[in-house]
Design an enzyme around this catalytic site. Structure first.
Site, short mmCIF file in Angstrom:
data_model
loop_
_atom_site.label_atom_id
_atom_site.label_comp_id
_atom_site.label_asym_id
_atom_site.label_seq_id
_atom_site.Cartn_x
_atom_site.Cartn_y
_atom_site.Cartn_z
N SER A 7 -4.88 -13.31 7.78
CA SER A 7 -3.57 -14.43 7.67
C SER A 7 -2.15 -14.39 7.06
CB SER A 7 -4.41 -15.88 6.17
OG SER A 7 -4.17 -15.00 5.46
N MET A 15 -7.63 -2.26 2.55
CA MET A 15 -8.57 -2.77 0.83
C MET A 15 -8.39 -1.02 0.73
SD MET A 15 -8.43 -5.27 -0.13
CE MET A 15 -9.38 -5.21 -1.82
N ARG A 16 -7.90 -0.29 1.24
CA ARG A 16 -8.79 0.90 1.38
C ARG A 16 -6.79 2.01 0.04
NH1 ARG A 16 -12.94 2.35 0.69
NH2 ARG A 16 -12.45 4.53 0.27
N ASN A 29 3.73 -3.50 0.14
CA ASN A 29 2.64 -4.25 -0.36
C ASN A 29 2.58 -5.99 -0.62
OD1 ASN A 29 -0.60 -4.73 -0.22
ND2 ASN A 29 -0.31 -4.10 -2.15
N HIS A 69 0.61 -8.10 -2.79
CA HIS A 69 -0.68 -8.39 -4.35
C HIS A 69 -0.77 -10.02 -4.83
CE1 HIS A 69 -3.29 -6.02 -7.07
NE2 HIS A 69 -2.46 -7.41 -7.70
N SER A 101 2.72 -11.02 -5.83
CA SER A 101 3.70 -9.56 -5.47
C SER A 101 4.39 -9.69 -3.92
CB SER A 101 3.99 -9.18 -6.86
OG SER A 101 3.69 -9.92 -8.36
N THR A 135 4.43 2.75 -3.74
CA THR A 135 4.35 4.26 -3.87
C THR A 135 2.69 4.53 -4.28
OG1 THR A 135 4.96 3.65 -6.84
CG2 THR A 135 6.54 4.39 -5.20
N GLU A 191 1.74 5.45 -7.00
CA GLU A 191 1.18 4.95 -8.22
C GLU A 191 0.40 3.62 -7.22
OE1 GLU A 191 1.65 2.66 -12.56
OE2 GLU A 191 3.44 3.49 -11.71
N ASP A 216 -0.61 -0.62 -6.90
CA ASP A 216 0.28 -1.32 -7.20
C ASP A 216 1.27 -1.71 -8.39
OD1 ASP A 216 -1.62 -3.25 -5.48
OD2 ASP A 216 -3.01 -2.84 -6.60
N GLN A 239 1.77 -18.92 -0.72
CA GLN A 239 2.95 -18.63 -0.98
C GLN A 239 3.08 -17.73 -0.60
OE1 GLN A 239 5.33 -20.56 -3.24
NE2 GLN A 239 3.82 -22.18 -2.92
N1 NHR Z 1 -2.02 2.92 -1.83
C1 NHR Z 1 -0.91 3.52 -2.74
N2 NHR Z 1 -0.85 4.66 -2.35
N3 NHR Z 1 -0.38 2.77 -3.92
C2 NHR Z 1 -0.24 1.16 -3.42
O1 NHR Z 1 0.65 0.50 -4.08
C3 NHR Z 1 -1.00 0.71 -2.95
C4 NHR Z 1 -2.51 1.71 -1.90
C5 NHR Z 1 -3.19 0.88 -1.06
C6 NHR Z 1 -3.45 -0.07 -1.11
C7 NHR Z 1 -3.10 -2.67 -1.72
C8 NHR Z 1 -4.06 -2.90 -3.34
C9 NHR Z 1 -3.53 -4.56 -3.21
O2 NHR Z 1 -2.00 -4.95 -2.94
C10 NHR Z 1 -2.59 -0.99 -1.68
C11 NHR Z 1 -1.75 -0.67 -2.14
C12 NHR Z 1 -7.54 -1.37 -2.59
C13 NHR Z 1 -7.78 -1.59 -3.57
C14 NHR Z 1 -8.88 -0.62 -3.94
O3 NHR Z 1 -9.45 0.02 -4.95
C15 NHR Z 1 -6.63 -0.98 -4.79
C16 NHR Z 1 -5.60 -1.82 -4.44
C17 NHR Z 1 -4.86 -2.35 -2.89
C18 NHR Z 1 -5.69 -2.31 -1.86
N4 NHR Z 1 -9.79 0.00 -3.15
C19 NHR Z 1 -10.97 0.67 -2.76
C20 NHR Z 1 -10.39 2.46 -2.91
O4 NHR Z 1 -11.65 3.11 -2.71
C21 NHR Z 1 -12.22 0.00 -1.93
C22 NHR Z 1 -12.04 -1.05 -2.24
C23 NHR Z 1 -12.85 -2.41 -1.32
O5 NHR Z 1 -12.78 -1.73 0.04
O6 NHR Z 1 -13.28 -3.66 -0.95
O7 NHR Z 1 -10.18 2.26 -1.69
O8 NHR Z 1 -4.86 -4.83 -3.97
C1 GAR Z 2 -3.83 -11.17 0.31
O1 GAR Z 2 -4.35 -12.82 -0.62
C2 GAR Z 2 -3.90 -10.03 -0.30
O2 GAR Z 2 -2.59 -10.79 -1.34
C3 GAR Z 2 -4.56 -9.96 -0.66
O3 GAR Z 2 -5.90 -9.75 0.13
C4 GAR Z 2 -5.65 -10.90 0.66
C5 GAR Z 2 -5.74 -10.84 2.09
O4 GAR Z 2 -5.62 -11.60 2.74
N1 GAR Z 2 -4.51 -8.25 -1.24
C6 GAR Z 2 -5.28 -7.80 -1.44
O5 GAR Z 2 -6.09 -7.80 -2.31
C7 GAR Z 2 -5.02 -5.68 -1.25
N2 GAR Z 2 -6.32 -5.47 -2.33
P1 GAR Z 2 -5.01 -12.16 4.38
O6 GAR Z 2 -6.89 -10.95 5.06
O7 GAR Z 2 -5.51 -13.06 5.23
O8 GAR Z 2 -3.79 -11.60 5.14
#
Ligand code: NHR
Ligand code: GAR
Length: 216
Positions: A17, A94-95, A111, A113, A140, A145, A147, A149, A177
């Protein structure tokens, strides 16, 4: 006049979405850019259908068919580089991305979050906000980077948490939002109004505070 349109790649894993809101904003001209490709790590993601319906090239690169994160990230970078984007936006992606990948594109990677960072990095943010009885929650947009999130925030939006909210209700309130603020920030990057400098956000050349623009 002004700045040429930027080329945008969207990385997705799910419903898409946010990707739809970005595609629509580009079509309307409220983002000064074109979505040139949508890439999913999940082959069945609905986001891919949304892209195809909009006439945008969409592919999946299934992370499960790669041996290790680095190899997936190398394949992802090859696909990205083939369309020469100016920016790469994570929209429900989600990776976790490796340091090498992030450093290659640093400053061009955004990103969204679903929490008021620095609260609740990682997953299950809506559940954590409910469990902690938070009265407010939100979303947000940040530069990515290495690190997770932890990159500097550009813009946040807050939502109330009501008594008895479940995760789905709260997630929908947050998504509404997200669809507003993500296109705004993407347009700022397209129009070169924001940049990443020494791990801080510059907005029209001024350093933003930790929690981003328009926060109180
Ligand atoms: N990569 C980096 N280096 N830095 C960030 O700030 C990132 C990133 C990759 C993705 C999105 C993030 C979020 O908005 C994002 C930010 C996935 C996971 C996670 O644990 C955590 C945070 C975010 C995205 N993923 C698992 C993994 O092993 C798999 C989880 C699943 O498939 O359901 O990669 O939240
Ligand atoms: C959104 O709320 C986004 O912030 C969140 O997943 C949803 C995706 O919705 N992202 C994460 O949780 C990243 N780990 P969408 O596929 O409908 O855009």
């Amino acid at each position: 006049m002004g700045i040429d349109k930027k080329r945008i790649v969207i990385l997705v894993s799910g419903s898409g979405s946010n990707a739809q809101a970005i595609i629509d904003a580009c079509a309307k001209g409220t983002i000064n850019g074109d979505v040139v490709k949508v890439i999913s790590n999940v082959p069945e993601a609905f986001a891919l259908e949304r892209a195809e319906l909009a006439g945008i090239p969409a592919i999946s690169i299934d992370h499960k068919s790669f041996d290790g994160r680095e190899n997936f990230d190398l394949a992802l970078a090859d696909e990205i580089d083939s369309v020469r984007p100016d920016l790469i936006v994570l929209a429900g992606f989600m990776r976790i991305l490796s340091n090498n990948f992030v450093n290659k594109y640093i400053g061009k990677l955004l990103n969204i979050h679903p929490s008021l960072l620095p609260k609740y990095p990682g997953l299950s943010t809506h559940q954590r906000a409910i469990d902690n009885m938070d009265q407010e929650h939100g979303t947000s947009v940040h530069f990515v980077t290495p690190e997770l999130d932890g990159g500097p925030v550009v813009l946040q939006a807050k939502v109330p948490v009501f008594e008895g909210d479940d995760v789905d209700e709260l997630a929908l309130r947050v998504l509404a939002q997200e669809h507003k603020i993500y296109p705004i920030v993407i347009n700022w990057l397209c129009n070169e109004r924001i940049s990443l400098s020494a791990m801080k956000v510059l907005f029209d050349g001024q350093v933003l505070p930790e929690c981003g623009y328009a926060s109180d």
